[in-house]
Design an enzyme around this catalytic site. Structure first.
Site, PDB file in Angstrom:
ATOM      1  N   LYS A 125       0.672  -1.112  -0.007  1.00 32.51           N
ATOM      2  CA  LYS A 125      -0.021   0.000  -0.047  1.00 32.51           C
ATOM      3  C   LYS A 125       0.852   1.254   0.134  1.00 32.51           C
ATOM      4  O   LYS A 125       1.585   1.653   0.872  1.00 32.51           O
ATOM      5  CB  LYS A 125      -0.857  -0.074   1.329  1.00 32.51           C
ATOM      6  CG  LYS A 125      -2.117   1.060   1.223  1.00 32.51           C
ATOM      7  CD  LYS A 125      -2.535   1.721   2.309  1.00 32.51           C
ATOM      8  CE  LYS A 125      -1.552   2.960   2.778  1.00 32.51           C
ATOM      9  NZ  LYS A 125      -1.510   3.926   1.662  1.00 32.51           N
ATOM     10  N   GLU A 153       9.784   1.780  10.795  1.00 28.85           N
ATOM     11  CA  GLU A 153      10.829   2.806  10.688  1.00 28.85           C
ATOM     12  C   GLU A 153      10.085   4.170  10.814  1.00 28.85           C
ATOM     13  O   GLU A 153       9.443   4.587   9.697  1.00 28.85           O
ATOM     14  CB  GLU A 153      11.766   2.706   9.519  1.00 28.85           C
ATOM     15  CG  GLU A 153      12.998   3.529   9.487  1.00 28.85           C
ATOM     16  CD  GLU A 153      13.465   4.369   8.420  1.00 28.85           C
ATOM     17  OE1 GLU A 153      13.146   5.642   8.597  1.00 28.85           O
ATOM     18  OE2 GLU A 153      13.877   3.830   7.287  1.00 28.85           O
ATOM     19  N   CYS A 169      13.716  11.354   7.175  1.00 35.48           N
ATOM     20  CA  CYS A 169      13.664  10.862   8.522  1.00 35.48           C
ATOM     21  C   CYS A 169      15.006  10.770   9.290  1.00 35.48           C
ATOM     22  O   CYS A 169      15.127  11.145  10.338  1.00 35.48           O
ATOM     23  CB  CYS A 169      12.833   9.417   8.737  1.00 35.48           C
ATOM     24  SG  CYS A 169      13.558   8.156   7.644  1.00 35.48           S
ATOM     25  N   GLU A 181      10.511  16.611  14.540  1.00 36.68           N
ATOM     26  CA  GLU A 181      11.030  16.691  13.538  1.00 36.68           C
ATOM     27  C   GLU A 181      10.297  17.820  12.634  1.00 36.68           C
ATOM     28  O   GLU A 181       8.984  17.705  12.479  1.00 36.68           O
ATOM     29  CB  GLU A 181      11.205  15.473  12.436  1.00 36.68           C
ATOM     30  CG  GLU A 181      10.098  14.565  12.141  1.00 36.68           C
ATOM     31  CD  GLU A 181      10.282  13.156  11.490  1.00 36.68           C
ATOM     32  OE1 GLU A 181      11.546  13.016  11.160  1.00 36.68           O
ATOM     33  OE2 GLU A 181       9.302  12.585  11.309  1.00 36.68           O
TER      34      GLU A 181
HETATM   35  P1  ADP Z   1       2.364  11.096   6.607  1.00 38.29           P
HETATM   36  O1  ADP Z   1       1.732  11.855   7.907  1.00 38.29           O
HETATM   37  O2  ADP Z   1       3.851  11.925   6.589  1.00 38.29           O
HETATM   38  O3  ADP Z   1       1.386  11.075   5.700  1.00 38.29           O
HETATM   39  P2  ADP Z   1       1.894   8.498   7.714  1.00 38.29           P
HETATM   40  O4  ADP Z   1       2.479   7.873   8.779  1.00 38.29           O
HETATM   41  O5  ADP Z   1       0.470   8.907   8.120  1.00 38.29           O
HETATM   42  O6  ADP Z   1       2.787   9.675   7.545  1.00 38.29           O
HETATM   43  O7  ADP Z   1       1.940   7.759   6.447  1.00 38.29           O
HETATM   44  C1  ADP Z   1       2.746   6.665   5.960  1.00 38.29           C
HETATM   45  C2  ADP Z   1       1.953   5.612   5.189  1.00 38.29           C
HETATM   46  O8  ADP Z   1       1.072   5.086   6.037  1.00 38.29           O
HETATM   47  C3  ADP Z   1       1.124   6.214   3.948  1.00 38.29           C
HETATM   48  O9  ADP Z   1       1.219   5.210   3.048  1.00 38.29           O
HETATM   49  C4  ADP Z   1      -0.186   6.232   4.754  1.00 38.29           C
HETATM   50  O10 ADP Z   1      -1.460   6.210   3.787  1.00 38.29           O
HETATM   51  C5  ADP Z   1      -0.336   5.006   5.633  1.00 38.29           C
HETATM   52  N1  ADP Z   1      -1.192   5.158   6.862  1.00 38.29           N
HETATM   53  C6  ADP Z   1      -1.507   6.266   7.226  1.00 38.29           C
HETATM   54  N2  ADP Z   1      -2.429   5.860   8.297  1.00 38.29           N
HETATM   55  C7  ADP Z   1      -2.701   4.428   8.216  1.00 38.29           C
HETATM   56  C8  ADP Z   1      -3.599   3.457   8.810  1.00 38.29           C
HETATM   57  N3  ADP Z   1      -4.444   3.796   9.817  1.00 38.29           N
HETATM   58  N4  ADP Z   1      -3.448   2.263   8.549  1.00 38.29           N
HETATM   59  C9  ADP Z   1      -2.868   2.088   7.358  1.00 38.29           C
HETATM   60  N5  ADP Z   1      -1.880   2.851   6.860  1.00 38.29           N
HETATM   61  C10 ADP Z   1      -1.974   4.042   7.132  1.00 38.29           C
END
Ligand code: ADP
Length: 485
Positions: free
Chosen positions: A179, A254, A288, A385
């Site tokens: 994903k 990570e 990061c 960060e």
């Molecule tokens: P950012 O805030 O920089 O987008 P995230 O940690 O929210 O960082 O996103 C990193 C990845 O995690 C993306 O692919 C995002 O779509 C996915 N993501 C965010 N929330 C969820 C969730 N509840 N379950 C699965 N994947 C998620």
């Protein structure tokens, strides 16, 4: 062979599930350089994620049993195709992510490097024979592919973060449901397309775009998914850990970092300035391992700031497709707001603006490369960060004090130490609580080394031979009934 990806995959509006390209109504992918819609990708949810998991499980039956040499040769072909298509892939990445084309190309080649490396590692998964607790027995320790793997990737390295997970997973004999980030799904889809061209069997690599929460729920709810590799924010990582508890799912996380960049008084200042520029401004500070706080010894502070600020002022800002541009736009408004907030907060609490500190006249999500001095612990920039082109500098006199203040962070991903007295530098590096330290160097990212953090920066390692073992289950087999001598 080159494939004309930029004309083809970008327009598909499809995901790869069970070897088929499946279309659906889609979400726009925006070009951060001008806000235009680059393409649309399907808005899939739990249902398609479940289809992908089922396909990955079917594929696992044969993929996990294939000879390591077969998996290796397919991965090698995939890496070759990625390398051959580096220009198209970089154009796709810059269109959706904003980074300069040269950086995008570097990342694509690094991604190919990961896959190539794990093609080699596929053939090197070993095991152990141990002396046993009985004379008629032996203890065998072997590594078996874990099963179906979920990979959830962020937007800052749209190819690298995919390759670091999918490469070792496939090499180990696992199959994957990927994903990608909603901001940058096109690079991931293009990589998957090349994987298919390389001959990866149906279901071995599936890509599902759409609703993150519901795709995530499907991955965590399925007993077939045995491991989830995630790179992203600490907040989301914590939420995923809670979800993983229900099925006791193994994770590799990570998460966020807050890298310290420490310059000791005997450092080669010119090299340290160049290092700081790269550690802070690569990918517009959206990494990061970005140097979030620069600690410069009082003896060299002013000289460092003058030389550094001059370089920062001369960074060329613009669309990543323009020749010579070193700083593209930030990924979105949310990122811009955070950068702006950090700078305002720091200035309100006494930081000095040496250069930058405002949104860029180009508008959109461009921000001026910024240098702040007199950064103190109570500022947001010193705690969280920034993920943007802002270098926050603090002076110090006692190394002990810096180590203590750096270690007070809840994060522990990377740090950098500059100095000529190698004994002193190594002693500092050893005492810093983090997963990676660059000594007189900032080039941490390589497939040859284990990348990952400690504390709230996560756990698990990507890269090196350690990276492939994340995707393996260790099995102990007791062999009894051996004849007596
Ligand atoms: P950012 O805030 O920089 O987008 P995230 O940690 O929210 O960082 O996103 C990193 C990845 O995690 C993306 O692919 C995002 O779509 C996915 N993501 C965010 N929330 C969820 C969730 N509840 N379950 C699965 N994947 C998620």
């Amino acid at each position: 062979m080159t494939i004309g990806l930029a004309d083809d995959t970008l327009l598909r509006q499809q995901c790869l599930i069970d070897g088929q390209w499946v279309g659906a109504a889609g979400d726009p992918v925006r070009n951060p350089a001008d806000g235009s819609t680059v393409a649309r990708v399907p808005r899939f949810n739990r249902t398609q994620a479940q289809d992908a998991i089922a396909a990955a499980q079917r594929a696992f039956e044969t993929w996990s049993q294939a000879l390591a040499t077969e998996r290796a040769s397919l991965l090698r072909r995939w890496a070759d195709l990625i390398t051959a298509n580096v220009k198209d892939l970089a154009r796709i990445m810059t269109a959706e992510q904003g980074k300069p084309l040269a950086e995008a190309q570097g990342e694509i080649l690094a991604a190919a490097g990961y896959i190539q490396f794990y093609a080699e590692e596929a053939r090197r998964i070993g095991g152990e024979m141990r002396a046993a607790h009985r004379s008629d027995s032996r203890i065998m320790v072997s590594y078996q592919p874990t099963g179906v793997v979920g990979a959830i990737t962020p937007w800052n390295f749209p190819a690298g973060m995919v390759a670091r997970k999918v490469g070792p997973a496939l090499a180990a004999g696992c199959t994957v449901v990927l994903k990608p980030a909603p901001e940058t799904p096109l690079t991931a889809l293009a990589l998957a397309y090349l994987g298919q061209c390389a001959g990866l069997p149906a279901g071995v690599l599936n890509v599902v775009t759409g609703d993150a929460a519901s795709i995530g729920e499907a991955l965590f709810a399925s007993p077939l998914v045995r491991f989830i590799g995630f790179t992203g924010s600490t907040a989301t990582g914590k939420q995923l850990m809670r979800q993983a508890a229900e099925g006791v799912k193994r994770l590799g996380l990570e998460l966020g970092g807050h890298a310290a960049f420490i310059v000791l008084p005997d450092a080669d200042l010119e090299a340290a300035v160049e290092g700081a520029l790269a550690a802070k401004f690569r990918n517009m500070g959206q990494t990061c391992v970005a140097a979030n706080r620069l600690w410069i010894h009082a003896q060299v502070h002013d000289r460092f700031v003058t030389a550094f600020a001059e370089k920062v002022r001369s960074l060329k800002v613009g669309p990543g497709t323009q020749d010579g541009v070193q700083q593209g736009p930030l990924i979105n408004e949310r990122a811009l707001d955070k950068v702006d907030r950090h700078v305002r907060d720091a200035c309100a609490k006494g930081a000095t603006r040496v250069t930058g500190g405002e949104r860029h006249p180009l508008g959109g999500t461009y921000y001026q490369p910024t240098v702040l001095t007199r950064v103190s612990d109570d500022m947001e920039i010193a705690q969280e960060e920034t993920f943007g082109p802002v270098a926050g500098i603090s002076q110090f006199e006692r190394v002990e004090e810096v180590i203590e203040r750096v270690n007070a962070s809840r994060y522990g991903l990377a740090a950098y130490v500059w100095g000529r007295d190698i004994g002193q530098v190594l002693r500092v590096a050893e005492r810093l609580q983090c997963g990676m330290v660059g000594i007189n160097s900032v080039a941490l990212g390589t497939e040859l080394a284990p990348i990952g953090g400690v504390k709230e920066s996560g756990f698990g390692r990507e890269g090196s031979h350690h990276g492939i073992l994340e995707y393996c289950d260790m099995k102990y087999t007791l062999i009894g009934g051996l004849p007596a001598h």
